[in-house]
Every structure is written in C-alpha cells, then in structure tokens.
Scaffold this active site. Sequence first.
Site, short mmCIF file in Angstrom:
data_model
loop_
_atom_site.label_atom_id
_atom_site.label_comp_id
_atom_site.label_asym_id
_atom_site.label_seq_id
_atom_site.Cartn_x
_atom_site.Cartn_y
_atom_site.Cartn_z
N LEU A 216 -1.93 7.46 -4.78
CA LEU A 216 -1.10 6.12 -4.82
C LEU A 216 -1.56 5.38 -6.09
CD1 LEU A 216 -1.49 5.24 -0.99
CD2 LEU A 216 0.54 6.12 -2.14
N ASP B 99 -7.19 8.10 -13.52
CA ASP B 99 -7.98 9.13 -14.15
C ASP B 99 -7.68 10.49 -13.62
OD1 ASP B 99 -8.88 9.20 -11.65
OD2 ASP B 99 -11.03 9.48 -12.18
N LEU C 88 -7.16 2.04 3.71
CA LEU C 88 -6.13 1.82 4.49
C LEU C 88 -5.69 2.87 5.31
CD1 LEU C 88 -3.54 0.40 1.54
CD2 LEU C 88 -5.13 -1.06 3.15
N LEU D 66 -11.71 -1.24 -1.05
CA LEU D 66 -10.71 -0.56 -0.43
C LEU D 66 -11.00 0.92 -1.20
CD1 LEU D 66 -7.57 -2.56 -0.11
CD2 LEU D 66 -9.18 -2.04 1.62
#
Length: 340
Positions: free
Chosen positions: A247, A211, A233, A187
């Site tokens: 996210l 990061d 997604l 993903l």
Amino acid sequence: MASDMANAPAVQERSHECANNESESTKDENEAVQTGETETLSKRQRKRLLKNQQWEEQRELRKQKRKERKQQRKLERQTQADDGVEWTGKKRLRRSAEPSSLRLVIDCSFDNLMVLKDVKKLHKQIQRCYAENRRTLHPVQFYLTSHDGQLKQIMDEINKGWVNWKDVHVKPEAFHEILSKDDLVYLTSDSPNVLQELDEAKAYVIGGLVDHNHHKGITFDRAQELGIAHAQLPLGSFVKMNSRKVLAVNHVFEIILAFLEKRDWQEAFFTVLPQRKGAVPVGQENKLGEGNDEEDSDEDSDTEHPTSEKGTDSKDQSDSKQEEHKPLLNQSDSSERNTA
C-alpha cells in the site's frame, strides 16, 4: 539609324518570347520539383498526411461524441443536485466541505534511505494526497514534516507550485517537535494494536518511505524510540488479497479520508484499493483470482500519471517471492508487513 529603329521591335519581340519561354520552363520545373517532393515524401510525412486526412474524415464523429458527453454531464448535474452538490461550472463537481479536526502527517524523515527514483515516487504520492484532500468531503489537517533534502529539491525542481499549496502545513522540523506526543499515533503494520475508530483529536502519522521492503519495521521502531502510540489499520479484518501487496503512502491517506466520509472500514478499503491488487472481502476468498504472486511496487493508484516509474529490480522480486508466506502488508509505508 532608321535601320536600327526598324530592327528594334523585332529584337524586343524576340526578348519577350525568350522571357515567356523561360517563365514557362521555370513553372514546369517547379511543378516537377513539387511532384518529385510528393513522390519522395518520407515515411513520417506520409503518416502525418494520412493522419490529417483521417482527422478530417472523422470530424462529424467527434462532433457527435462531444454532443453526447455534454448531454451526459447535464444528466450527472441533475442527479447530483438531489445530493446537495453544487455545480461550479468547472470540470468537476464541488461538494460543500466539512473539514475534520483530525491531523494526518506524512513523516518525510526517511529521505536518506531512498534512491532518487523512489524519492520521485514519494513526491507523486504526496501530490495525490494533496489533491484528494482538496476534493474530499471531510478534508483533514494535512502536515508534511521533515521536509528537506532530496524530496524538497525534487519538489523545487519539478513542482515549483507546491509553495502555493493551500490547507497543508509543510515543515522542515520533525513531527514530534511540532505536535504533542500525547496526540500522536504512528500507523505501522508491525504494531500489535489494530485501529477500530479514528479519534479526530489525534494526529496520525504515515511513514513517507518508498523502499521495496528493504527497511522492514522501521516505522514501528521509530514509534517505539519516540515513546508514542502506534497502531495498524484493520486491513486484515476486512480484506483478503491474492498475494502480499504494497500500500503506497497515498493509499493509506485516501483510506482514512474515505473512512471519515463513509464511517465503514470495508467500504473505505474497497473504495481505494486498486483493482490490480485482487482484493475481496474476508469470507469471500473463493472469489480470489489467479493473480501475480510477485509483490507490487510502491506505486500510487493513479497510474494515469504520466510520469509513472513502475517496476522493481530482480532482487526485489526475488525477496518478494521468498516472503509470500508472511502476512499481508503494510498500511503506513511500503516496507512493512500487516500482522493482522
């Protein structure tokens, strides 16, 4: 001799009188000392005394609140009974789980790219993933791979109980060494492939990286190097946010859990995305508020945690502002952009 004996009672009487006087004097001195201590209480002691007084005064109020909470829980149990939810007598309701065969992997091979503070954030996000998977209606087959280095050291020091975690496969090997490459889907928001459905025969990989956008596209590069499938997604198809947002690993994990239960991407996104991200359904952009245009840090959604380590340095914020014109961000790790 008789004279001495006659004088003895008088001496004893004077001795008792002196002793009584000394006792009364000592008592007065003690009272004075105690009074002095009361008058010379420190600011902290006075606050504590006041707090104790307020605690006693609010005893009945607390009792009433406990009674109200108990009644509320009783009503919730009665409501949940119609949905087939079993009450365990514990603090929360436990639903009968129907495990999914879908495998969800957190790739922890980016350990050497993170500073210690960000490794600790990743650890908290993994804890959240574990907790959510334990309580969801359709728990996935959870894998932690390349579990070594700083992350393992942090978990050994801070959360020694992880060795007793249930329903999770913790492996020091890389994910592609223990799972078939034909089953793997990485993903990554740089992928041109938009995920529409979840194939429960597959193993979906989330990049375990915090990061602050210093390593853009790294998970997409990893997927291409390994020659495995990749996808993003469908965030951009259902959600509009007022700025570029990050996210966290646990957000992606929870969105997939929510989709397995609801079978609706939009509902899954809005069940999980924190309110602070200002997300609205696509087509309702006019409802977007004046949000903070700076990029969020890679925080999990449960900042009741305790040990939250929010914030980025000024360089992170500057980089974020320069890239606001780019598409929405990532699902797989906090460093990537959503090309949807």
